[in-house]
Design a protein around this motif. Structure first.
Motif, short mmCIF file in Angstrom:
data_model
loop_
_atom_site.label_atom_id
_atom_site.label_comp_id
_atom_site.label_asym_id
_atom_site.label_seq_id
_atom_site.Cartn_x
_atom_site.Cartn_y
_atom_site.Cartn_z
N ALA A 238 1.31 6.81 2.90
CA ALA A 238 1.45 8.61 3.12
C ALA A 238 2.47 8.80 1.92
CB ALA A 238 2.19 8.99 4.62
N LEU A 239 2.36 7.34 1.52
CA LEU A 239 3.85 8.02 0.21
C LEU A 239 2.50 8.06 -1.20
CD1 LEU A 239 6.03 8.13 -1.40
CD2 LEU A 239 6.33 5.88 -0.86
N LEU A 240 1.70 6.84 -1.29
CA LEU A 240 0.81 6.09 -2.59
C LEU A 240 0.32 7.41 -3.21
CD1 LEU A 240 0.77 2.63 -1.65
CD2 LEU A 240 2.33 3.34 -3.26
N PRO A 241 -0.39 8.18 -2.47
CA PRO A 241 -1.14 8.98 -3.16
C PRO A 241 0.14 10.64 -3.51
CG PRO A 241 -2.08 8.22 -1.17
CD PRO A 241 -0.76 7.84 -1.22
N GLU A 242 1.16 10.70 -3.16
CA GLU A 242 1.64 11.40 -3.71
C GLU A 242 2.82 10.67 -5.11
OE1 GLU A 242 1.45 14.62 -3.44
OE2 GLU A 242 0.46 15.13 -1.58
N LEU A 243 2.44 9.54 -4.42
CA LEU A 243 3.64 8.80 -5.59
C LEU A 243 2.26 8.76 -7.55
CD1 LEU A 243 5.71 6.69 -6.85
CD2 LEU A 243 3.75 4.84 -6.28
N PHE A 244 1.37 8.58 -7.47
CA PHE A 244 0.62 8.62 -8.58
C PHE A 244 -0.16 9.77 -9.01
CE2 PHE A 244 0.56 4.44 -6.76
CZ PHE A 244 0.32 3.11 -8.28
N ALA A 245 0.97 11.17 -8.58
CA ALA A 245 1.01 12.27 -9.01
C ALA A 245 1.58 13.06 -10.07
CB ALA A 245 0.83 13.64 -7.17
N MET A 246 2.89 12.04 -10.66
CA MET A 246 4.03 12.18 -10.84
C MET A 246 3.10 11.44 -12.50
SD MET A 246 7.54 11.71 -8.85
CE MET A 246 7.49 10.27 -8.42
N ASN A 247 3.55 12.26 -13.24
CA ASN A 247 3.62 12.37 -14.30
C ASN A 247 3.68 11.28 -15.62
OD1 ASN A 247 0.72 14.04 -14.23
ND2 ASN A 247 2.32 15.67 -14.64
N ALA A 248 3.93 9.65 -14.88
CA ALA A 248 4.87 9.04 -15.84
C ALA A 248 3.66 8.08 -16.17
CB ALA A 248 5.40 8.18 -14.50
N GLY A 249 3.97 7.09 -17.15
CA GLY A 249 3.54 6.23 -17.49
C GLY A 249 3.55 4.95 -16.47
N ASN A 250 4.17 4.09 -15.83
CA ASN A 250 4.42 3.02 -15.32
C ASN A 250 4.87 3.64 -14.26
OD1 ASN A 250 4.30 1.65 -17.69
ND2 ASN A 250 6.43 2.52 -18.55
N PHE A 251 4.45 2.60 -12.60
CA PHE A 251 4.85 2.66 -11.65
C PHE A 251 5.54 1.42 -11.20
CE2 PHE A 251 2.59 6.63 -12.24
CZ PHE A 251 3.19 7.35 -11.20
N TYR A 252 6.31 1.38 -10.95
CA TYR A 252 7.13 -0.19 -9.82
C TYR A 252 7.50 -0.22 -8.30
CZ TYR A 252 8.64 0.05 -15.05
OH TYR A 252 8.49 -0.45 -15.72
N VAL A 253 6.70 -0.50 -8.24
CA VAL A 253 5.81 -1.17 -6.57
C VAL A 253 6.32 -1.64 -6.03
CG1 VAL A 253 4.23 0.13 -5.01
CG2 VAL A 253 3.83 0.88 -7.24
N GLN A 254 7.06 -1.56 -4.48
CA GLN A 254 7.90 -2.39 -3.78
C GLN A 254 5.96 -3.19 -2.84
OE1 GLN A 254 7.34 -1.44 -0.35
NE2 GLN A 254 7.48 -3.58 1.06
N LEU A 255 6.06 -4.26 -2.81
CA LEU A 255 4.64 -4.95 -2.09
C LEU A 255 4.95 -6.61 -1.50
CD1 LEU A 255 1.40 -4.32 -4.38
CD2 LEU A 255 2.17 -3.95 -2.27
N ALA A 256 5.92 -7.15 -2.57
CA ALA A 256 6.61 -8.21 -1.53
C ALA A 256 6.73 -8.64 0.11
CB ALA A 256 7.80 -8.72 -2.50
N SER A 257 7.59 -7.63 0.11
CA SER A 257 7.94 -6.84 1.45
C SER A 257 7.11 -6.86 2.67
CB SER A 257 9.31 -6.86 2.00
OG SER A 257 9.80 -5.07 1.13
N GLU A 258 5.75 -6.10 1.72
CA GLU A 258 4.78 -5.67 2.75
C GLU A 258 4.63 -5.39 3.67
OE1 GLU A 258 4.41 -1.39 3.47
OE2 GLU A 258 5.80 -2.02 1.95
N PRO A 259 4.17 -5.65 4.65
CA PRO A 259 3.25 -6.28 5.97
C PRO A 259 1.95 -6.16 5.95
CG PRO A 259 4.96 -4.23 6.82
CD PRO A 259 5.32 -3.61 5.57
N ASP A 260 1.24 -5.25 4.71
CA ASP A 260 -0.38 -5.41 4.93
C ASP A 260 -0.39 -4.86 3.01
OD1 ASP A 260 -2.61 -5.38 4.48
OD2 ASP A 260 -3.24 -3.86 6.48
N PRO A 261 -0.06 -6.11 2.40
CA PRO A 261 -0.21 -5.25 1.11
C PRO A 261 -1.94 -5.26 0.33
CG PRO A 261 0.30 -7.99 1.63
CD PRO A 261 0.22 -7.31 2.84
N ASP A 262 -2.26 -5.46 1.12
CA ASP A 262 -3.78 -5.43 0.46
C ASP A 262 -4.05 -3.83 0.57
OD1 ASP A 262 -5.18 -7.94 -0.58
OD2 ASP A 262 -4.59 -8.64 1.33
#
Length: 354
Positions: A238-262
């Motif tokens: 629910a967050l990620l589509p809005e996150l990548f609407a930000m006009n930045a070049g790089n995104f640092y995304v938590q994944l190691a602790s994510e229950p379903d990384p795929d």
């Protein structure tokens, strides 16, 4: 290394510094002694990051009270009863409340950057707080004579100046900490608050050119403090589509602790825009077990199944001590995880042939 890897920011403060901060607050040592302890911690942090092979370093936020409140130190127009952030284990953090206008930063990230670059031989990354987080300082019932619109105009100006000062000061990259993004969906599941946060951050990002935005990134995680999070239970997709609407070049995304990384990676791949790079989290600062380089490698290879390697990098999920008094993770564990991230990223680059 062809796969870039960067730290997120904070490193646990050494015990000597924490004791010195307490002694200064109690009047047992003067400011000059405390400043010496800050500088010792800064120098040691950078030297250790370089010794474990980190190609990019940070100041470890050794001299910040917290990742969010550093611009506020010394302001006299704040009250202590601001927004409360609850964590899953029951503890809370409370922001101050703006009591009167105008809003101005009392401290700038460029000052932290200059101090770090005096000790560093590697490129230095600078973390800044996203304007969306500081927008929470404005009270819901308003401030007489200082409208929310005036506050946001001032906030945008101040945030731009903070980022620009770091870029002009020679930062390798500038990272906007946006942990409030996922939390906003807990407060407002409709996504209205999240969209307003993205719009506000874009008001700042749009003031920079393409070349500058290639050095600006946004970090997201579910919060990390005292071995707990504030929004890991919120659906990441629910967050990620809005996150990548930000006009930045790089995104640092938590994944190691994510229950379903795929599932998260598939959503990232579907929303990644041209010119954007994703740094995937491969170490979990909350987990006391230090990852092995092989585990890190495998996490990178999983990400590469969704994201082209030339648009991929690695990072830690979050800072290791975003609030200065957080001692839940040791410095030794933090540095060991950084080493594993660096070595595992190199193994992944070799496996990918990049």
């Amino acid at each position: 290394m062809s796969l870039p890897t960067e730290p997120i920011g904070s490193i646990p403060r050494p015990s000597a510094l924490l004791a010195g901060i307490a002694d200064h607050a109690a009047g047992r040592i003067d400011k000059d002694v405390l400043d010496g302890l800050y500088d010792d911690a800064l120098r040691e942090t950078i030297a250790t990051l370089e010794s474990v092979g980190s190609p990019v370093v940070t100041d470890g936020e050794q001299t910040k009270p917290s990742f969010v409140t550093y611009p506020l130190a010394g302001l006299d127009n704040l009250a202590p009863d601001g927004a409360v952030i609850p964590f899953a284990d029951g503890h809370t953090r409370q922001l101050p409340r703006l009591a009167a206008g105008p809003f101005r930063y009392a401290a700038r990230s460029g000052d932290y950057l200059r101090a770090a670059r005096r000790h560093a031989t590697a490129p230095v990354k600078q973390a800044v707080i996203a304007p969306s987080a500081l927008s929470l300082l404005y009270p819901q019932d308003g401030i007489p004579g200082y409208s929310r619109e005036e506050f946001l105009d001032d906030l945008v100006d101040e945030a731009e100046a903070d980022i620009r000062g770091a870029l002009d000061g020679g930062a390798h990259s500038v990272q906007l900490d946006f942990t409030e993004g996922r939390l906003s969906l807990k407060l407002d599941p409709s996504g209205g608050v999240l969209r307003s946060f993205v719009e506000l951050n874009n008001r700042v990002l749009d003031r920079f050119g393409d070349g500058e935005r290639s050095r600006i990134g946004v970090h997201t995680c579910p919060g990390g403090d005292q071995d707990s999070t504030h929004s890991l239970d919120v659906d990441y997709t629910a967050l990620l589509p809005e996150l990548f609407a930000m006009n930045a070049g790089n995104f640092y995304v938590q994944l190691a602790s994510e229950p379903d990384p795929d599932r998260a990676l598939a959503t990232i791949a579907a929303n990644l825009r041209p010119g954007q790079r994703v740094f995937v989290g491969v170490t979990d600062p909350i987990d006391p077990v230090v990852e092995t380089p092989d585990q890190v490698r495998d996490r990178v290879l999983r990400a590469a199944g969704h994201i082209p390697p030339d648009r991929l990098g690695t990072c830690d999920d979050c800072g290791f001590a975003p609030f200065g008094d957080d001692t839940s993770t040791s410095r030794e564990t933090a540095f060991a995880k950084v080493r594993a991230r660096v070595e595992g990223t190199a193994l992944a680059a070799e496996a990918l042939g990049v």
